[in-house]
Each structure stands twice: as C-alpha cells, then as structure tokens.
Design a protein around this motif. Structure first.
Motif, short mmCIF file in Angstrom:
data_model
loop_
_atom_site.label_atom_id
_atom_site.label_comp_id
_atom_site.label_asym_id
_atom_site.label_seq_id
_atom_site.Cartn_x
_atom_site.Cartn_y
_atom_site.Cartn_z
N TYR A 221 -49.91 30.40 61.66
CA TYR A 221 -50.38 31.74 62.54
C TYR A 221 -50.00 31.62 63.84
O TYR A 221 -50.79 31.80 64.78
CB TYR A 221 -51.63 32.04 62.34
CG TYR A 221 -52.31 32.04 60.80
CD1 TYR A 221 -52.04 33.33 60.08
CD2 TYR A 221 -52.74 30.96 60.12
CE1 TYR A 221 -52.32 33.52 58.74
CE2 TYR A 221 -52.93 31.16 58.86
CZ TYR A 221 -52.72 32.23 58.09
OH TYR A 221 -53.18 32.30 56.79
N SER B 107 -47.41 33.62 65.60
CA SER B 107 -46.89 34.77 66.32
C SER B 107 -47.76 35.40 67.20
O SER B 107 -48.79 35.21 67.49
CB SER B 107 -46.69 35.93 65.34
OG SER B 107 -47.87 36.43 64.82
N SER C 69 -46.62 33.75 60.45
CA SER C 69 -45.37 33.87 60.99
C SER C 69 -44.35 32.69 59.94
O SER C 69 -43.30 32.79 60.25
CB SER C 69 -45.21 33.12 62.30
OG SER C 69 -45.81 31.81 62.23
N SER D 23 -39.88 32.22 56.97
CA SER D 23 -40.49 32.47 58.25
C SER D 23 -40.06 34.03 58.54
O SER D 23 -39.40 34.78 57.75
CB SER D 23 -40.22 31.64 59.35
OG SER D 23 -39.11 31.90 59.98
N SER D 24 -40.61 34.40 59.59
CA SER D 24 -40.27 35.64 60.20
C SER D 24 -38.91 36.09 60.70
O SER D 24 -38.32 37.09 60.96
CB SER D 24 -41.23 36.24 61.38
OG SER D 24 -41.30 35.23 62.39
N SER D 25 -38.17 34.63 60.85
CA SER D 25 -36.76 34.91 61.31
C SER D 25 -35.76 33.98 60.16
O SER D 25 -34.73 34.06 60.69
CB SER D 25 -36.67 34.17 62.97
OG SER D 25 -37.06 32.85 62.76
#
Length: 157
Positions: A57, A59, A65, A100-102
C-alpha cells in the motif's frame, strides 16, 4: 507511534482455520508503507498446500499498489515411505505471479523436490526447483525456509 503500530500489528495478525492475515510496516529507507500478507498452509494425506498473497500500500492515496502471490503444492512420494533415508523427500509444483499499478511480474512455474533438513537447532525446508519464467529460458532455484517448533508443535517460529 511505534507502540500504536505494534499494537495494530498484534491485533490484525489473526489466525483462523489455517489462514493467517498479517499487517507489516516497512521502516526501510524510502519504504515507509504497509504490506498485508494473507497465507495458508494445509497438510493432508497426499502432501500439503501453501499459498500467500502480499499486497503493498505505497501509492500516494494509501491504496493497493502491488500484489504478489505464490501457490505451492507438495506431494508425498509413497514409493519412498519404506526407505528411512529418503522418506522425507516430496515432489512440488509451484506458481508465482503478480501485478502492480504500472507493470505485471509475469508468471513463473517451478517444479522439483523438497527435503526438510533437521539441524537440531532449527529445521530448514530445502526446495531444489527447475524454474521457468515467462519469456525467459529455464534455470534452477534453491529455496530455503527455516522453522522451529515449540511447545510440542503448538507454536512455530
């Protein structure tokens, strides 16, 4: 602040029916965020199943994240039961992945053998694995996990 975090971790680290939920806080340099871990270990007549999911967490909005998971199935080898020197060896197949977020981690398959090594002070579970990651050639991995039972196996570190 440290007392609050410690209390929170003790309250949130619960164990129910083989699952275990933990909340960790990372004090490392440039890593001040929480990670939750949900895990399960369940032995049965044919071996054991182990899995875990980690969620970071970190982000800016303190939402999830990154997530990473592993699942491992261990199989007893009945044809080795009558040989005391080899009876503790088991076969294993494992799967790892995450996102992940990316980016995505990409899947990884592992297969091989596991042997607990009793060092008297601790026991070290040793996995010798063939590892095949997505878009990579195969290679080998050795995984070592130590544990120490206390109170006739009621508590393990």
């Amino acid at each position: 602040m440290k007392k609050i975090i410690l209390t929170l971790i003790l309250l949130i680290s619960i164990s129910t029916v083989g699952q275990n939920l933990q909340l960790h806080y990372d004090f490392g340099e440039n890593r001040h965020f929480f990670t939750s871990t949900l895990e399960m270990f369940k032995p049965d007549d044919f071996g054991a199943t182990f899995w875990f999911v980690d969620i970071d967490y970190d982000s800016p909005t303190n939402t999830a994240s990154m997530a990473y998971w592993e699942i491992a199935r261990y199989f007893t080898l009945p044809f080795l039961r009558n040989n005391p020197a080899l009876s503790q060896i088991s076969a294993t197949i494992q799967y790892n992945d995450g996102l992940s977020s990316s980016f995505s981690f990409g899947n990884v398959w592992l297969g091989g053998f596991s042997l607990p090594v009793d060092l008297k002070i601790i026991t070290v579970n040793t996995d010798i694995l063939y590892r095949k990651a997505e878009n990579q050639s195969g290679d080998f991995q050795i995984t070592l996990v130590w544990f120490k039972p206390f109170l006739d196996g009621k508590i393990e570190f």
